[in-house]
Design an enzyme around this catalytic site. Structure first.
Site, PDB file in Angstrom:
ATOM      1  N   ASP A 194       0.812  -1.214   0.000  1.00  8.92           N
ATOM      2  CA  ASP A 194       0.000   0.000   0.000  1.00  8.92           C
ATOM      3  C   ASP A 194       0.844   1.262   0.000  1.00  8.92           C
ATOM      4  O   ASP A 194       0.383   2.328  -0.403  1.00  8.92           O
ATOM      5  CB  ASP A 194      -0.917  -0.017   1.231  1.00  8.92           C
ATOM      6  N   MET A 275      -7.418   5.608   3.247  1.00  5.75           N
ATOM      7  CA  MET A 275      -7.638   6.724   2.333  1.00  5.75           C
ATOM      8  C   MET A 275      -6.459   6.975   1.403  1.00  5.75           C
ATOM      9  O   MET A 275      -6.513   7.858   0.561  1.00  5.75           O
ATOM     10  CB  MET A 275      -7.911   8.003   3.138  1.00  5.75           C
ATOM     11  N   ARG A 276      -5.372   6.200   1.566  1.00  9.63           N
ATOM     12  CA  ARG A 276      -4.200   6.468   0.744  1.00  9.63           C
ATOM     13  C   ARG A 276      -4.507   6.265  -0.743  1.00  9.63           C
ATOM     14  O   ARG A 276      -3.999   6.975  -1.604  1.00  9.63           O
ATOM     15  CB  ARG A 276      -3.028   5.581   1.169  1.00  9.63           C
ATOM     16  N   ALA A 277      -5.350   5.272  -1.056  1.00 10.39           N
ATOM     17  CA  ALA A 277      -5.682   5.011  -2.453  1.00 10.39           C
ATOM     18  C   ALA A 277      -6.364   6.220  -3.097  1.00 10.39           C
ATOM     19  O   ALA A 277      -6.077   6.567  -4.254  1.00 10.39           O
ATOM     20  CB  ALA A 277      -6.580   3.785  -2.560  1.00 10.39           C
ATOM     21  N   VAL A 280      -3.678   8.911  -3.727  1.00  4.55           N
ATOM     22  CA  VAL A 280      -2.783   8.535  -4.824  1.00  4.55           C
ATOM     23  C   VAL A 280      -3.502   8.643  -6.160  1.00  4.55           C
ATOM     24  O   VAL A 280      -2.946   9.134  -7.153  1.00  4.55           O
ATOM     25  CB  VAL A 280      -2.240   7.111  -4.611  1.00  4.55           C
TER      26      VAL A 280
END
Length: 666
Positions: A194, A275-277, A280
Site C-alpha cells: 500500500d 484513504m491512501r488510495a 494517490v
C-alpha cells in the site's frame, strides 16, 4: 561507465513507461512497484529513466543535496543561510542492494566520537544520496522487513531520522522510489504494498514481431552503446522537455468535484483499505492531465489512475491475485460521471457493492465439480473413477483458519523473521559483548561500566567521560528469525477417504498463511502411490506452495518412508545453501505406512534420521473416526517431535488450551 540504455528505446511495457513518467512529472504520486517475471526489462526501464529527469541545483559542498532556493534548516552540513555557491548536476539514481545494512541505508553515527567529544560525526547513507533523485530497489520483496520499514517511512515523511543512544540526526530525503520484484520469489506484505503509489505488472510479449525488435535493439546496444544512445538522443530530448513542461503545468491542473466523486466511488466500490488510495488516485489523475497537456482532469484520467493505483491494494492475503475488474470499474465511473448516472441505468450485479471481480462460488480453477467424492472401498482406500489408477481429482481446500504458533526450540541466528527465537540486530537487549568489526548497536551502560575504572589513569579532569575503543560494548539482542517450514503431506488414498483431504488442505493452507506472516521459507514434499516427490523446492513464495497444494491429487498407497527420506534429502541440500536457517518439518498424515517392503519398519528408520539430526518436527494427526490407531503419535515419537490433531492446530481450539494446561501442570 557504461552508457545507460535509452528510455525511448524500451520496447513495449506501456504501463511501466507511463507509471515511471508520471512519477517523474509528480514525485508526490509515491513511486512505482514493478512486478513481473524475470527477463522483462524491469531494471533496464528504471535505470533508463534517470537520464530523463531534469538537472537539479544543489548547495556546493553539501552532502545532502540541499536546494539553494530552499535549503533544509536541519541539514547536518548546514546552516546554509545564505546558501552561497551552488552547482547544477544530473539527478542521481541510487541503487539499494538487497544485502545492505541499516547503517548503509540511513547513515551511521560515530558513536565513539559522540561519547568522547560530543561531536555529531555523521556519515550519510543511501537515503541522503538519493535525495531529489531516484532510489531504486531491485528485488524489494527480498529486503529484510526492518529495512523496508525504514525505506518506506522515509519515502512517506520526506526525511530520514537516525537515533542512537540519545544522539539524533535528521536530514531531508525526498526521492522517487522504484521497486522491482519477481512474485515467484515471494510477496510483499499488504501494508507495504500500500505504501507504493502505483504498481504495474510486466510480462514478456507473445508477439513475435515485438520480440524480434527487442532482440535487435539489445544486440545493437551491446555492439555500440554510445552510438545506439546517440541514435535515440532526439527522442530522449523530446521526452525530457515534455516532463519539464508537464511539471510546470501541474500546479494549474484542476481536479473538479465530479472527478473527486468518481475517485471516491471507485475506491469504495473496490473496498480498498484506508484513504491512501484516494489520495494517490487524485495525484495520479492530475499528473496524467498534465502529461497530456490539459488543465482539467477527465474521466479517462481517473480510469487510468485506478488501473495503476488500485490493483495491489485489493489483496487481502498472499493467495489473492492482484488485479481489477475493468467492467466493474467502467460501471462505477459511468454511474458517477455526472453525465448519465440516471435512475434508469442499472449497474448490474457487478456494480458498486455488487461484488464484481470476485469469482462466483461455483467457479473452479481446476475444472469440474470439486464437491463430488468417490465412495471408499472396503479397506478404506477410495475407489478410482472407472476403477483405474486409484488417483482422485484434486479437492478444494477448506477455509483457512488462524493456527497455533509452531516454533523451533532453542536460539538460532538465521534471517530476520517472526517465528523462532534468534540472536538478531533488532529486538530486546539481553546483554553486551565486545564489538566484532564496526559498532552498530551501543550498549551504553556496559560501555560506561567498562570505562569508569580507568578515568583516573587516563587523566580525566573535567565532567566528561574519557572513552576509548576498548571500552565500547555492542548490545546483544534477541529477536525472531524466519525458518524453513517443510511440509510433508500424505496424499494417499487413506487421506482421501471420508472426505478428509479438504480439511487437510485447509489446515496446510492455514499453516502456509502463518508462514507468510512470519517471513518463512516454505517447501512441499508429497507422497502417494509408489513414491514421493518434491512438489515445491524451498522458496519464499507461499502463494506458489498454495497453488501446488490446490492442484494436489490423491490416491494409491502410503509410501511414508519415501516421503520422509525425500524430505531429509531436501533439508540436507538446503543446509548447504543456507546453513544459518533452521528447519521445521510439518508432517501431515494419519500415520499409516503401506507402500514398499516392510513399510512400518522402514518409516521408523527414516523418522529416526530427523531425530538424530535434531530437526524440529510436528506431526499433524489427520486420523478421524471413533476408532483411532494412534499411528501419527507414534511417528512423532520416532521423529523426536510433537503431534497435534487438526482441531488442536487451531489457535482458538479448546482441546489445544486443555492440552497446554495439562502440559504445564505435568
Amino acid at each position: 561507465m557504461t552508457t545507460p540504455f535509452p528510455f525511448a528505446a524500451v520496447v513495449g511495457q506501456e504501463d511501466l513507461r507511463l507509471a515511471l513518467l508520471l512519477n517523474a512529472v509528480s514525485p508526490a504520486v509515491g513511486g512505482v512497484l514493478v512486478r513481473g517475471e524475470k527477463g522483462t526489462a524491469k531494471s533496464t526501464a528504471v535505470r533508463a529513466l534517470s537520464v530523463l529527469l531534469p538537472t537539479v541545483d544543489v548547495v556546493a559542498g553539501c552532502r545532502f543535496s540541499c536546494d539553494p532556493a530552499a535549503p533544509d534548516p536541519a541539514c547536518p552540513d548546514g546552516p546554509h543561510n545564505p546558501p552561497g555557491a551552488f552547482e547544477s548536476r544530473p539527478a542521481r539514481m541510487v541503487e539499494l542492494p538487497v544485502g545492505a545494512s541499516e547503517d548503509r541505508l540511513v547513515g551511521a553515527l560515530d558513536i565513539e566520537r559522540a561519547l568522547a567529544e560530543g561531536v555529531k560525526a555523521f556519515e550519510p547513507g543511501l537515503l541522503a544520496d538519493a535525495h531529489r533523485g531516484i532510489l531504486y530497489v531491485d528485488e524489494v520483496n527480498l529486503l529484510h522487513d526492518h529495512l523496508v520499514d525504514l525505506l518506506l517511512d522515509a519515502a512517506a515523511m520526506g526525511a530520514s531520522y537516525v537515533e542512537r543512544e540519545g544522539v539524533s540526526v535528521r536530514h531531508a530525503a525526498k526521492f522517487l522510489l522504484v521497486g522491482t520484484m519477481n512474485p515467484e520469489e515471494g510477496e510483499l506484505r499488504p501494508q507495504l504494498l500500500d505504501r507504493f503509489g502505483l504498481t504495474v505488472e510486466v510480462a514478456a510479449s507473445r508477439e513475435p514481431g515485438q520480440r524480434v525488435e527487442v532482440v535487435r535493439r539489445r544486440l545493437a546496444y551491446d555492439d555500440d552503446p554510445a552510438g545506439f544512445a546517440a541514435r535515440w538522443a532526439d527522442e530522449e530530448a523530446v521526452l525530457r522537455q515534455r516532463i519539464v513542461a508537464a511539471r510546470a503545468l501541474l500546479p494549474s491542473v484542476r481536479l473538479g468535484d465530479g472527478a473527486l466523486r468518481q475517485i471516491a466511488a471507485t475506491c469504495a466500490a473496490f473496498e480498498v483499505d484506508g484513504m491512501r488510495a484516494d489520495i494517490v488516485m487524485a495525484r495520479t489523475a492530475t499528473a496524467l492531465a498534465a502529461w497530456a497537456g490539459r488543465t482539467e482532469v477527465l474521466a479517462e484520467d481517473v480510469r487510468q489512475a485506478a488501473l495503476l493505483a488500485l490493483p495491489h491494494r485489493r489483496r487481502r492475503n498472499p493467495f489473492d491475485a492482484p488485479g481489477l475488474d475493468e467492467d466493474k470499474l467502467d460501471q462505477t465511473l459511468e454511474e458517477f460521471s455526472g453525465e448519465s448516472g440516471s435512475e434508469d441505468d442499472d449497474p448490474g450485479p457487478d456494480g458498486p457493492g455488487g461484488g464484481g471481480g470476485r469469482p462466483a462460488p461455483d467457479d473452479d480453477p481446476q475444472g469440474g465439480d470439486t464437491g463430488a467424492r468417490p465412495e471408499a472401498g472396503k479397506d478404506g482406500e477410495p475407489q478410482a473413477p472407472g476403477g483405474g489408477s486409484g488417483e482422485q481429482a484434486p479437492t478444494r481446500a477448506a477455509e483457512p483458519f488462524r493456527t497455533k504458533v509452531l516454533t523451533v526450540p532453542g536460539i538460532g541466528a538465521g534471517a530476520a523473521g517472526r517465528r523462532s527465537r534468534a540472536r538478531t540486530e533488532h529486538g530486546r537487549t539481553t546483554g553486551a559483548r565486545r564489538p566484532r568489526g564496526a559498532l552498530t548497536k551501543l550498549h551504553l551502560a556496559a560501555t560506561v561500566q567498562a570505562a569508569a575504572p580507568h578515568q583516573r589513569a587516563r587523566g580525566r579532569s573535567g565532567p566528561g567521560l574519557v572513552v576509548r575503543r576498548d571500552d565500547l560494548r555492542q548490545a546483544a539482542r534477541e529477536g525472531r528469525e524466519g525458518n524453513l517450514v517443510l511440509f510433508v503431506v500424505d496424499a494417499s488414498g487413506s487421506m482421501a477417504a471420508r472426505q478428509r483431504m479438504s480439511a487437510v488442505k485447509g489446515a496446510v493452507l492455514s499453516l502456509l498463511l502463518d508462514a507468510y506472516q512470519r517471513r518463512d521459507k516454505v517447501g512441499l514434499v508429497t507422497f502417494r502411490g509408489p513414491a514421493a516427490e518434491v512438489a515445491l523446492p524451498p522458496t519464499s513464495s507461499v502463494d506458489a506452495a498454495a497453488a501446488r497444494l490446490e492442484a494436489l491429487p490423491t490416491g494409491g498407497r502410503t509410501p511414508l518412508a519415501a516421503g520422509l527420506l525425500k524430505a531429509h534429502d531436501v533439508l540436507r541440500v538446503e543446509r548447504l545453501r543456507d546453513p544459518a536457517r533452521r528447519a521445521l518439518v510439518v508432517v501431515v498424515t494419519d500415520g499409516r505406512a503401506t507402500g514398499g517392503p516392510e513399510p512400518v519398519a522402514l518409516a521408523g528408520r527414516a523418522a529416526r534420521l530427523f531425530a538424530a539430526d535434531r530437526v524440529a518436527s510436528v506431526v499433524v494427526d489427520c486420523e478421524s473416526g471413533p476408532v483411532r490407531l494412534g499411528l501419527a503419535r507414534e511417528l512423532a515419537g520416532e521423529l523426536g517431535g510433537t503431534a497435534v490433531t487438526l482441531d488442536e492446530l487451531r489457535a482458538d481450539s479448546i482441546a489445544g488450551l486443555v492440552k497446554d494446561v495439562q502440559r504445564r501442570v505435568a
